[in-house]
Each structure stands twice: as C-alpha cells, then as structure tokens.
Scaffold this motif. Structure first.
Motif, mmCIF file in Angstrom:
data_model
loop_
_atom_site.group_PDB
_atom_site.id
_atom_site.type_symbol
_atom_site.label_atom_id
_atom_site.label_comp_id
_atom_site.label_asym_id
_atom_site.label_seq_id
_atom_site.Cartn_x
_atom_site.Cartn_y
_atom_site.Cartn_z
ATOM 1 N N LYS A 66 0.897 -1.151 0.029
ATOM 2 C CA LYS A 66 -0.021 0.086 -0.052
ATOM 3 C C LYS A 66 1.083 1.440 0.033
ATOM 4 C CE LYS A 66 -3.947 -1.972 2.036
ATOM 5 N NZ LYS A 66 -5.186 -1.843 3.578
ATOM 6 N N LEU A 67 2.001 1.153 0.343
ATOM 7 C CA LEU A 67 2.879 2.068 0.061
ATOM 8 C C LEU A 67 3.196 2.873 -1.429
ATOM 9 C CD1 LEU A 67 5.977 1.023 2.326
ATOM 10 C CD2 LEU A 67 4.302 2.845 2.831
ATOM 11 N N PRO A 68 2.792 4.170 -1.501
ATOM 12 C CA PRO A 68 2.868 4.589 -2.809
ATOM 13 C C PRO A 68 4.307 4.661 -3.473
ATOM 14 C CG PRO A 68 2.880 6.319 -1.337
ATOM 15 C CD PRO A 68 2.598 5.221 -0.455
ATOM 16 N N GLN A 69 4.265 4.770 -4.864
ATOM 17 C CA GLN A 69 5.503 4.623 -5.816
ATOM 18 C C GLN A 69 5.819 6.025 -5.894
ATOM 19 O OE1 GLN A 69 7.815 1.978 -5.962
ATOM 20 N NE2 GLN A 69 6.039 1.065 -4.594
ATOM 21 N N ARG A 70 6.884 6.724 -5.739
ATOM 22 C CA ARG A 70 7.133 8.031 -5.886
ATOM 23 C C ARG A 70 8.604 8.213 -6.717
ATOM 24 N NH1 ARG A 70 5.400 8.555 -0.697
ATOM 25 N NH2 ARG A 70 3.782 10.136 -0.235
ATOM 26 N N GLY A 71 8.409 8.942 -7.916
ATOM 27 C CA GLY A 71 9.772 9.214 -8.744
ATOM 28 C C GLY A 71 10.623 10.035 -7.917
ATOM 29 N N LEU A 72 11.815 10.261 -8.562
ATOM 30 C CA LEU A 72 12.887 10.937 -7.740
ATOM 31 C C LEU A 72 13.196 12.287 -8.533
ATOM 32 C CD1 LEU A 72 15.486 8.206 -7.236
ATOM 33 C CD2 LEU A 72 13.807 9.073 -5.688
ATOM 34 N N GLY A 73 12.157 12.642 -9.491
ATOM 35 C CA GLY A 73 12.340 14.072 -10.203
ATOM 36 C C GLY A 73 11.903 15.130 -9.209
ATOM 37 N N SER A 74 11.259 15.052 -7.976
ATOM 38 C CA SER A 74 10.754 15.847 -7.238
ATOM 39 C C SER A 74 11.472 15.797 -6.047
ATOM 40 C CB SER A 74 9.416 16.057 -7.149
ATOM 41 O OG SER A 74 8.645 14.820 -6.466
ATOM 42 N N ALA A 75 11.538 16.788 -5.278
ATOM 43 C CA ALA A 75 12.100 16.909 -3.853
ATOM 44 C C ALA A 75 11.187 15.792 -2.871
ATOM 45 C CB ALA A 75 12.208 18.292 -3.176
ATOM 46 N N GLU A 76 9.906 16.043 -3.020
ATOM 47 C CA GLU A 76 9.149 15.139 -2.435
ATOM 48 C C GLU A 76 9.339 13.742 -2.704
ATOM 49 O OE1 GLU A 76 5.481 14.759 0.105
ATOM 50 O OE2 GLU A 76 6.822 16.670 -0.358
ATOM 51 N N GLY A 77 9.644 13.276 -3.854
ATOM 52 C CA GLY A 77 10.068 12.042 -3.927
ATOM 53 C C GLY A 77 11.534 11.676 -3.362
ATOM 54 N N ARG A 78 12.302 12.391 -3.637
ATOM 55 C CA ARG A 78 13.517 12.214 -3.011
ATOM 56 C C ARG A 78 13.388 12.038 -1.404
ATOM 57 N NH1 ARG A 78 14.993 15.837 -7.057
ATOM 58 N NH2 ARG A 78 15.356 17.646 -5.744
ATOM 59 N N ALA A 79 12.786 12.848 -0.971
ATOM 60 C CA ALA A 79 12.446 12.953 0.632
ATOM 61 C C ALA A 79 11.778 11.542 1.042
ATOM 62 C CB ALA A 79 11.553 14.152 1.119
ATOM 63 N N ALA A 80 10.615 11.039 0.086
ATOM 64 C CA ALA A 80 10.110 9.910 0.500
ATOM 65 C C ALA A 80 11.271 8.625 0.541
ATOM 66 C CB ALA A 80 8.964 9.494 -0.455
ATOM 67 N N LEU A 81 12.223 8.548 -0.749
ATOM 68 C CA LEU A 81 13.176 7.739 -0.633
ATOM 69 C C LEU A 81 14.212 7.656 0.629
ATOM 70 C CD1 LEU A 81 14.662 5.556 -2.303
ATOM 71 C CD2 LEU A 81 15.911 7.233 -3.156
ATOM 72 N N VAL A 82 14.562 8.806 1.012
ATOM 73 C CA VAL A 82 15.300 9.090 1.985
ATOM 74 C C VAL A 82 14.718 8.685 3.204
ATOM 75 C CG1 VAL A 82 16.596 10.622 3.732
ATOM 76 C CG2 VAL A 82 16.913 10.995 1.030
ATOM 77 N N HIS A 83 13.272 9.079 3.513
ATOM 78 C CA HIS A 83 12.551 8.509 4.574
ATOM 79 C C HIS A 83 12.465 6.900 4.657
ATOM 80 C CE1 HIS A 83 9.010 7.844 6.978
ATOM 81 N NE2 HIS A 83 9.319 8.753 7.652
ATOM 82 N N ALA A 84 12.447 6.310 3.505
ATOM 83 C CA ALA A 84 12.257 4.915 3.659
ATOM 84 C C ALA A 84 13.557 4.326 3.990
ATOM 85 C CB ALA A 84 11.828 4.333 2.081
ATOM 86 N N ILE A 85 14.749 4.983 3.690
ATOM 87 C CA ILE A 85 15.828 4.361 4.025
ATOM 88 C C ILE A 85 16.006 4.488 5.462
ATOM 89 C CG2 ILE A 85 18.427 4.263 3.469
ATOM 90 C CD1 ILE A 85 17.463 5.293 0.786
#
Length: 269
Positions: A66-85
């Motif tokens: 259920k976790l959304p997939q976000r691209g890395l083209g936006s600051a929000e998407g990169r923040a989501a990736l950093v948060h997951a790690i």
C-alpha cells in the motif's frame, strides 16, 4: 565483560521510543561497552525478551504493497526515498540491539560485533534524518512498513535463523538495490544523498559479513553444513519473495559463497 550491564543497556536502547534519544543512547552505550566502561545504570530484574521495540507514534505502519511509488524527479519523491531508508536504519538499530539482548551465551565477539553494528546504524539514521530536514521533512512524515521487525519475531527462537534471514537476506537486499538508487539520484543531481548512501553501502557489507560469520558459527555449534542449511531456510521462508539481480561483488565480500549466489539466482528466477 559485564553481561548484565550489556543486556540492560540493550534493553534501554530497544525500549526508547524517541528516535533522537534512541540514537544518543545507542552512541553512549555502544561507546562505553566497546571501551570497557559500561556499568549498570540501575539494577534490572526484567531481562526477558522484548516483543515490540520502542518507536514513535509516526510513521504510521501499513502493508508494504500500500506504500505509494514516487519518482525521484521531485524533492518530495527524493524525501520519500530518504525516509524509507531512514526507516530501515531505525529498525536496524533495534535489530542489532535485539540480537545482543535476546541471544545469550554467545562468544564475546558476537556482542562486540552487534553493538558496533547498532552504533553504525544509529549514525546512518542520524545522517539520513539530517538529509530529510534539508529536504523539508522529518522522520515520520511518510508511511512505512514493519517488515524487518516482523522477521525479527519470526526468528526470535533461533540465533541461527536470525543470522540467516535478517542480515543475510533482508539487510543484504540493501547491497543489491543501493547501487541502482545511487545511480538514479546522481542522474537527478542529488549528490548529498548519494554521498550518504555510498557510505551506508560500504559499511553494510561489514554488517552482512557479521551475519555470515555468526550464521556459520551457529551452524558449526549445531553440526550443520552452512550452505545446505542456508539453502533450506531460503526454500522454507523466502521462496517466491527473492528478487535479483544480486550484487555479486558486495555479497562475496560479505561472506556469501559462489554456490550460495548460484542458488539465490535459481530461486529468484
């Protein structure tokens, strides 16, 4: 070695809910233990297993699918990736301390290894938390899942199974996927996050290697052949959930054999 002091320190670190205090307490306890200065903070009569570690109210834990997939083209998407790690690293602090607290009567080197791992994971979480703040977010701003701790509970009755399935499967997955994340982040110009992930990748090899080392030790104590035992555990617990490609170089450095890597490829296919 004052084992009661160590188990008490591990318990305090595990039960601490506030992420920043958990990081600070981990640094203090790990430093004192590794320098031979750890003393009992207070007498403790409750050293039984911990079924749920301390964690903040957020992030909310949901099913991984259920976790959304976000691209890395936006600051929000990169923040989501950093948060997951960061969430993985937060759980890894707890997993390292749980190995110390749960599995008694192991050799002294076992405890030195996993206390050192806890300190590394705390440092990784702190670096990622700082990067999240630079991206305008904080730990807890995105949903997460509880897969790592779920596996801790599934392996709670066996150090052999824990060493096989947490460091050598779940944490080793980071060795496989991190190079791709680094390449994608470099492509969008996020070199600050790249620098952190490159550090984490280098140090996680040693963490997985600790898992390999103590898995082999547990197999020896039980009179089991490590490669065959690992293959059987993968078939039992991970069939259908393993995905390649695998980072052959990093996994070999982390104690995997050629035969184990061939078997991983077979299962993933």
């Amino acid at each position: 070695m004052n084992m009661n002091a160590l188990f008490g320190a591990a318990r305090r670190c595990l039960l601490e809910c506030d992420p920043q205090r958990k990081v600070a307490l981990t640094r203090t306890c790990a430093g004192e233990f590794l320098e031979g200065r750890l003393a009992d903070a207070a007498p403790s009569t409750d050293l039984g297993p911990i079924h749920a570690p301390g964690r903040p109210q957020r992030p909310y834990l949901i099913e991984p699918r259920k976790l959304p997939q976000r691209g890395l083209g936006s600051a929000e998407g990169r923040a989501a990736l950093v948060h997951a790690i960061a969430h993985i690293e937060f759980n890894a602090i707890n997993l390292a301390w749980d190995a110390v607290h749960r599995f008694r009567d192991m050799p002294p080197a076992f405890y030195r290894d996993w206390v050192a791992v806890a300190a590394d994971e705390a440092r990784h979480f702190a670096l990622l938390s700082t990067r999240l703040a630079e991206l305008g977010h904080a730990y807890g701003d995105f949903d997460a899942h509880n897969g790592l701790w779920d596996m801790a509970l599934q392996t709670a009755d066996s150090c052999l199974r824990r060493m096989a399935l947490v460091p050598r499967v779940l944490e080793a997955r980071g060795l496989d996927v991190t190079p791709g994340m680094i390449a994608r982040l470099r492509a969008v110009g996020d070199f600050a996050t790249v620098e952190i992930l490159e550090l984490i990748l280098r140090e996680e090899v040693a963490h997985v290697a600790a898992g390999s080392r103590w898995f082999a030790y547990c197999c020896g104590e039980a009179g089991l052949e490590p490669e065959a035992t690992f293959a059987a555990l993968l078939e039992e617990c991970m069939r259908g959930s393993l995905r390649g490609p695998f980072n052959t170089e990093a996994r070999l450095s982390a104690g995997f054999s050629e035969a184990e890597l061939i078997h991983l490829d077979t299962l993933a296919a």
